[in-house]
Design an enzyme around this catalytic site. Structure first.
Site, PDB file in Angstrom:
ATOM      1  N   LEU A   1       0.850  -1.176   0.000  1.00 37.05           N
ATOM      2  CA  LEU A   1       0.000   0.000   0.000  1.00 37.05           C
ATOM      3  C   LEU A   1       0.891   1.233   0.000  1.00 37.05           C
ATOM      4  O   LEU A   1       1.912   1.268   0.682  1.00 37.05           O
ATOM      5  CB  LEU A   1      -0.901   0.028   1.238  1.00 37.05           C
ATOM      6  CG  LEU A   1      -2.192  -0.804   1.225  1.00 37.05           C
ATOM      7  CD1 LEU A   1      -1.893  -2.277   0.977  1.00 37.05           C
ATOM      8  CD2 LEU A   1      -2.952  -0.638   2.532  1.00 37.05           C
TER       9      LEU A   1
ATOM     10  N   THR B   1       0.500  10.671   1.442  1.00 39.16           N
ATOM     11  CA  THR B   1       1.457  11.611   2.029  1.00 39.16           C
ATOM     12  C   THR B   1       2.888  11.404   1.550  1.00 39.16           C
ATOM     13  O   THR B   1       3.681  12.340   1.539  1.00 39.16           O
ATOM     14  CB  THR B   1       1.418  11.506   3.562  1.00 39.16           C
ATOM     15  OG1 THR B   1       1.487  10.123   3.937  1.00 39.16           O
ATOM     16  CG2 THR B   1       0.146  12.122   4.120  1.00 39.16           C
TER      17      THR B   1
ATOM     18  N   CYS C   1       4.317  11.189   9.317  1.00 39.15           N
ATOM     19  CA  CYS C   1       3.768  10.834  10.628  1.00 39.15           C
ATOM     20  C   CYS C   1       4.826  10.954  11.716  1.00 39.15           C
ATOM     21  O   CYS C   1       4.521  10.818  12.900  1.00 39.15           O
ATOM     22  CB  CYS C   1       3.206   9.408  10.606  1.00 39.15           C
ATOM     23  SG  CYS C   1       4.409   8.144  10.154  1.00 39.15           S
TER      24      CYS C   1
ATOM     25  N   GLU D   1      -2.166  13.451  16.903  1.00 35.18           N
ATOM     26  CA  GLU D   1      -1.448  13.609  15.635  1.00 35.18           C
ATOM     27  C   GLU D   1      -2.189  14.623  14.770  1.00 35.18           C
ATOM     28  O   GLU D   1      -3.406  14.554  14.614  1.00 35.18           O
ATOM     29  CB  GLU D   1      -1.339  12.275  14.899  1.00 35.18           C
ATOM     30  CG  GLU D   1      -0.476  12.381  13.646  1.00 35.18           C
ATOM     31  CD  GLU D   1      -0.317  11.065  12.909  1.00 35.18           C
ATOM     32  OE1 GLU D   1       0.749  10.837  12.336  1.00 35.18           O
ATOM     33  OE2 GLU D   1      -1.269  10.269  12.913  1.00 35.18           O
TER      34      GLU D   1
END
Length: 479
Positions: free
Chosen positions: A119, A123, A253, A342
């Site tokens: 996958l 981002t 992230c 986040e």
């Protein structure tokens, strides 16, 4: 290769089955490649996308299509990160005997897994397909890449460049196959029909990977917490926090979502962060900023990886010229303090800590809400503080005196594996803590020969000790 499973009677399942069949045929052609042949392929794959001219086109295409991040960040990833990832694995032995343990008389032999289902998130859609593909081929696997719909054209362009390079080097193009028109159904079928899933993306897709019935390597939620203590080089820390917080508009992230400052240096460090482009948001402005960042309790995708001036306009905040990121003073954590979560934006929460114990308390509180197991950082010259934070937080990686976002996933200045897939251990619901690389995409055969000297079980007194034997020796049972 995994055992064959029934294919669902749907158009998506049948389409993916055809792609998997092509992928298996390609993988079979390199299953017995030598180390030299394999390494030649991955060199060509990276050069195909990272060479001057092509890298620039891919960076611009990524920004134009995804509308996330910025050109400089995308170019850095496709040009520099891919090269660094190649360097990181190029000298690794991934064919034949890859490890020997003389003390146990064990030899480990690498074997391909088969078809990797990968996958690719919106981002990091420029470098993720490349890094995952070279990791797969390094292990003599093939790979099918299911992109986020927001970056499907970018993904196809990148894969097509790698496919052309493979053909020129005498290998089958189908070692790398993109899903050209992605959908949730097709992605789910890729995960069901492949031999191993390499999932990087949002929580629902990672959960789907774990539920696919195929062995999966997933990642947890990011929410990096960075501590700056009273021994740190404050100018260095402020500059590196700014670099990490603003790189690619915080698409990563691993971006600094919260920064914890020791009391003694709080005012001084805050001033330095402001000088680096930080804009303090308090009072009414804090309420205004919160509104566009979260919608109905969930992160608003419209603010993800966007410049500060755009977010300020959405919030109705007058942002002074030269300000690049938001600093939101905070004391709490959890659902009632959303800035502790986040944010995937150029917004960071700021906390005050009395000492290292208080910083650990704050870090663990924040990450118990979101991001447990992912990463933390510390700017310090105190080994005692560095080790205490590392030992007492529930985190898989601690970056010391480094910009968090470009360091977590490996960089030239540290020894971390180069990847965009970061395992978060059981804390983050993952099977592994490590930076995922080619070693996670192979099977290993352990060859065990008899030891030269057979092990001997010592006497009970030597093995258990008199104290244990006397203390536990009673036959009484506890129900």
């Amino acid at each position: 290769m995994a055992a064959a499973r029934p294919i669902a009677d749907t158009p998506e399942a049948k389409e993916v089955a055809q792609l998997v069949a092509r992928s298996r045929a390609a993988q079979a052609q390199i299953a017995h490649y030598t180390q030299e042949q394999v390494d030649r392929l991955i060199r060509g794959m990276v050069w195909a996308v990272a060479q001057p001219g092509v890298a620039e086109e891919i960076a611009q295409q990524t920004v134009d299509e995804s509308q996330l991040g910025n050109y400089d960040g995308k170019f850095m990833k496709i040009s520099r990160k891919t090269r660094a990832a190649l360097i990181d694995i190029l000298d690794d032995k991934s064919v034949g005997v890859i490890e020997e343990l003389p003390e146990r008389n064990i030899i480990k032999i690498a074997k391909p897994v088969g078809v990797i289902g990968a996958l690719s998130p919106s981002t990091n859609p420029e470098a993720t397909p490349v890094i995952k593909s070279i990791a797969a081929v390094k292990g003599r696997n093939s790979i099918i890449i299911a992109p986020h719909p927001r970056a499907k054209i970018t993904n196809k362009i990148i894969c097509d460049h790698m496919r052309a390079a493979l053909v020129k080097l005498g290998a089958p193009a189908d070692l790398v196959i993109p899903i050209e028109t992605p959908s949730v159904e097709k992605t789910n079928e890729v995960m069901k029909q492949c031999d191993r899933v390499l999932a990087t993306g949002g929580g629902p897709m990672v959960l789907a990977a774990y539920s696919s019935g195929t062995p999966a390597l997933g990642v947890g939620v990011g929410n990096a917490v960075i501590t700056v203590d009273d021994t740190a080089d404050l100018d260095d820390a402020a500059e590196k926090i700014r670099i990490s917080k603003t790189f690619d508009y915080a698409a990563s992230c691993s971006s600094d979502n919260s920064v914890v400052l020791f009391d003694k240096i709080y005012d001084q460090m805050l001033a330095k962060l402001q000088a680096q482009g930080g804009f303090v948001v308090e009072g009414e402005n804090k309420r205004k900023l919160q509104e566009p960042i979260w919608k109905d309790g969930a992160l608003n995708t419209a603010i993800v990886a966007q410049p500060a001036d755009k977010i300020a306009a959405m919030a109705g905040i007058d942002l002074p010229e030269g300000k690049l990121f938001f600093i939101v003073p905070e004391t709490g954590f959890g659902p009632d303090a959303p800035f502790s979560g986040e944010k995937l934006s150029v917004t960071m929460a700021l906390y005050r800590a009395k000492d290292i114990d208080d910083a650990i308390r704050i870090t663990n509180g924040i990450q118990a809400y979101q991001g447990q197991g992912h990463s933390a950082g510390i700017y310090s010259t105190s080994d005692a503080n560095i080790m205490k934070l590392s030992e007492e937080t529930f985190t898989s990686r601690v970056m010391v005196n480094q910009p968090q976002a470009p360091s977590n996933s490996g960089n030239l200045w540290n020894g971390m594996r180069q990847t965009f897939s970061l395992g978060c251990g059981s804390w983050g619901g993952n099977a592994t803590n490590n930076n995922i690389s080619w070693r996670d995409l192979i099977n290993e055969t352990w060859v065990s020969k008899p030891l030269k000297v057979t092990k001997v079980i010592p006497s009970d007194e030597e093995l258990f000790g008199k104290d244990i034997m006397q203390t536990v020796g009673s036959r009484e049972l506890v129900s």
